[in-house]
Design an enzyme around this catalytic site. Structure first.
Site, PDB file in Angstrom:
ATOM      1  CB  CYS A 277     -35.881  19.562  25.191  1.00 59.76           C
ATOM      2  SG  CYS A 277     -35.776  21.132  26.062  1.00 59.76           S
TER       3      CYS A 277
ATOM      4  CB  CYS B  94     -44.632  18.902  17.808  1.00 57.28           C
ATOM      5  SG  CYS B  94     -44.823  18.681  19.575  1.00 57.28           S
TER       6      CYS B  94
HETATM    7  C1  LIG Z   1     -40.912  17.715  22.587  1.00 58.70           C
HETATM    8  S1  LIG Z   1     -40.261  16.813  23.907  1.00 58.70           S
HETATM    9  C2  LIG Z   1     -38.705  16.313  23.245  1.00 58.70           C
HETATM   10  C3  LIG Z   1     -38.772  15.167  22.256  1.00 58.70           C
HETATM   11  C4  LIG Z   1     -37.387  14.657  21.894  1.00 58.70           C
HETATM   12  N1  LIG Z   1     -36.546  15.716  21.395  1.00 58.70           N
HETATM   13  C5  LIG Z   1     -37.438  13.560  20.852  1.00 58.70           C
HETATM   14  O1  LIG Z   1     -37.240  13.804  19.681  1.00 58.70           O
HETATM   15  O2  LIG Z   1     -37.669  12.394  21.255  1.00 58.70           O
HETATM   16  C6  LIG Z   1     -39.809  18.090  24.989  1.00 58.70           C
HETATM   17  C7  LIG Z   1     -38.972  17.613  26.170  1.00 58.70           C
HETATM   18  O3  LIG Z   1     -38.520  18.794  26.853  1.00 58.70           O
HETATM   19  C8  LIG Z   1     -38.304  18.442  28.190  1.00 58.70           C
HETATM   20  N2  LIG Z   1     -38.172  19.702  28.948  1.00 58.70           N
HETATM   21  C9  LIG Z   1     -39.142  20.577  29.270  1.00 58.70           C
HETATM   22  N3  LIG Z   1     -38.616  21.651  29.913  1.00 58.70           N
HETATM   23  C10 LIG Z   1     -37.285  21.429  29.989  1.00 58.70           C
HETATM   24  C11 LIG Z   1     -36.187  22.171  30.541  1.00 58.70           C
HETATM   25  N4  LIG Z   1     -36.382  23.346  31.129  1.00 58.70           N
HETATM   26  N5  LIG Z   1     -34.942  21.639  30.434  1.00 58.70           N
HETATM   27  C12 LIG Z   1     -34.743  20.442  29.835  1.00 58.70           C
HETATM   28  N6  LIG Z   1     -35.750  19.704  29.310  1.00 58.70           N
HETATM   29  C13 LIG Z   1     -36.992  20.193  29.378  1.00 58.70           C
HETATM   30  C14 LIG Z   1     -39.506  17.595  28.519  1.00 58.70           C
HETATM   31  O4  LIG Z   1     -39.246  16.786  29.650  1.00 58.70           O
HETATM   32  C15 LIG Z   1     -39.672  16.796  27.215  1.00 58.70           C
HETATM   33  O5  LIG Z   1     -39.054  15.537  27.342  1.00 58.70           O
END
Ligand SMILES: C[S@@+](CC[C@H](N)C(=O)[O-])C[C@H]1O[C@@H](n2cnc3c(N)ncnc32)[C@H](O)[C@@H]1O
Length: 428
Positions: free
Chosen positions: A250, A370
């Site tokens: 993610c 988070c």
């Molecule tokens: C907490 S953010 C990630 C922040 C990133 N790791 C960083 O450090 O910049 C969570 C991310 O999970 C993605 N996400 C949510 N559900 C997902 C899925 N089923 N598969 C892949 N990505 C997903 C969202 O689009 C979002 O960008």
């Protein structure tokens, strides 16, 4: 100021109608490219501040109005104006005058008398009103009551500190790109640019005051990135070695992906279901002169993106309530619903279960949120361990505690970490 107040009220109205404040403001900047930087900053301060204090502001408005507000535009305008009267240094007469004139600009001339009366009544009775508004927990701490109750149950000794930390302005922390410079050299560059900072982690520098990234020396050249200290624990916990196959499941906007690549020469796949946000990953990597294989997909849909070759390390920075970073996104307090927590827990479990298949025997998966709600953290990992006999918990090093939970404070955001180890098949 009148335009700033009007636009901030519109942004708050959008939040009350369920939209994310960052997305609303990003769209506003896009529609108005000529808006001066100082005006943007003022609109952002007002809308963020109003969302931060919304629980108290709503309690005040309930006391000031005889019946619940029927017009949401006028309600949002009053919330912003009371925020200005109580929490900013704007001249009181100007706040009231502009709010009355904004009514006319909004085509709500009939509300002018009400807005004028409410704001003047607030100024006459503010001490008493504030005391009465703070009689309830939601009014005192400015969070939804369910949120306060969840935290009080989970963290009986710490919940007040967590609530208070969430209402402060967030610190701005930099991660020094070790491929490009050292913390000592970058501190000297900051000093030359008249910016004060102190080192708070091996490659983490906490600025005395937040600044726009364009003011950071060498930012465009990739010398540093903006990343909270708590988030900077993720990549080192995976004890990477050159040549490893690694997945960031993610990844967007790419803060941790870039950190992984700064630490070792790895074969990294960065995935996110949000293809638009993947563009931010691309831009970050370009700025930092790093590269990875990028893909836009649901990480749990293995048939869509996985080539069947196992990963040595996986980072799952899971979608979560973001309850540990509300000071950066104060609208979250009002957009989340209590029943989002079980829904998010199901999604996190779905991702954990699917990604576990892609981890090599002997490999490690770092689960990150988070969040400060146990349903997304400790309970999630306990359930996973209960259902996967080939999973063990590895110690977190380097990390400030053994629990994996960081609560938000003046130095960092609230984060949770669990490092899972895949036991060899015979032991599974
Ligand atoms: C907490 S953010 C990630 C922040 C990133 N790791 C960083 O450090 O910049 C969570 C991310 O999970 C993605 N996400 C949510 N559900 C997902 C899925 N089923 N598969 C892949 N990505 C997903 C969202 O689009 C979002 O960008």
């Amino acid at each position: 100021m009148i335009e700033i107040q009007r636009r901030a009220a519109q942004a708050v109205l959008d939040v009350l109608e369920g939209h994310s404040l960052s997305a609303v403001l990003a769209a506003l900047w896009k529609r108005n490219p000529g808006l001066a930087g100082s005006d943007r900053a003022a609109i952002q301060d007002l809308s963020f501040g109003t969302c931060r204090m919304l629980g108290t502001l709503r309690a005040l408005l309930d006391l000031l109005l005889k019946k619940p507000p029927t017009d949401r535009e006028v309600e949002a305008l009053l919330l912003v104006a009371i925020y200005q009267l109580e929490w900013t240094r704007a001249a009181h007469y100007a706040v009231v005058d502009f709010a009355v004139r904004t009514c006319a600009a909004l085509g709500k001339a009939s509300a002018k008398g009400l807005v004028n009366a409410v704001l003047r009544s607030y100024l006459r009775n503010r001490e008493t009103l504030l005391t009465r508004a703070r009689a309830t927990e939601a009014g005192r701490y400015s969070y939804p009551q369910w949120w306060i109750a969840e935290l009080a149950h989970a963290w009986p000794d710490d919940y007040l500190a967590i609530l208070e930390a969430g209402n402060r302005h967030p610190p701005m922390t930099l991660r020094v790109n070790r491929r490009a410079t050292t913390p000592e050299r970058y501190l000297a560059m900051l000093r030359d640019a008249d910016l004060q900072a102190k080192q708070v982690g091996p490659f983490a520098l906490l600025l005395d005051r937040p600044v726009p990234v364009e003011h950071l020396p060498g930012f465009a050249q990739g010398l540093v990135s903006v990343q909270d200290l708590a988030a900077q624990y993720a990549a080192p916990l995976l004890d990477l070695r050159n040549g490893m196959r690694v997945l960031d499941a993610c990844a967007a906007p790419g803060g941790k992906t870039a950190h992984l690549l700064e630490l070792a020469d790895i074969d990294l796949t960065s995935l996110d279901r949000d293809t638009q946000r993947m563009q931010r990953v691309r831009e970050n990597l370009r700025r930092l002169h790093l590269s990875a294989t990028l893909a836009g997909s649901d990480a749990a849909d293995l048939s869509a993106w996985w080539d069947g070759r196992a990963f040595d390390r996986i980072l799952l920075d899971a979608p979560c309530s973001a309850s540990g970073v509300v000071r950066r996104h104060p609208d979250i307090k009002w957009l989340r619903r209590q029943d989002d927590l079980p829904r998010l827990a199901v999604e996190q479990a779905r991702l954990l279960d699917a990604l576990w298949h892609t981890l090599a025997s002997g490999g490690k998966l770092l689960y990150v949120t988070c969040s400060v709600f146990p349903a997304e953290n400790q309970a999630q990992i306990a359930a996973f361990l209960g259902a996967h006999r080939d999973a063990g918990v590895a110690p977190l090093t380097p990390f400030p505690n053994k629990t994996g939970q960081l609560l938000p404070d003046s130095r960092h955001d609230g984060f949770y970490y669990a490092l899972l180890h895949k036991l060899p098949a015979a032991a599974g």
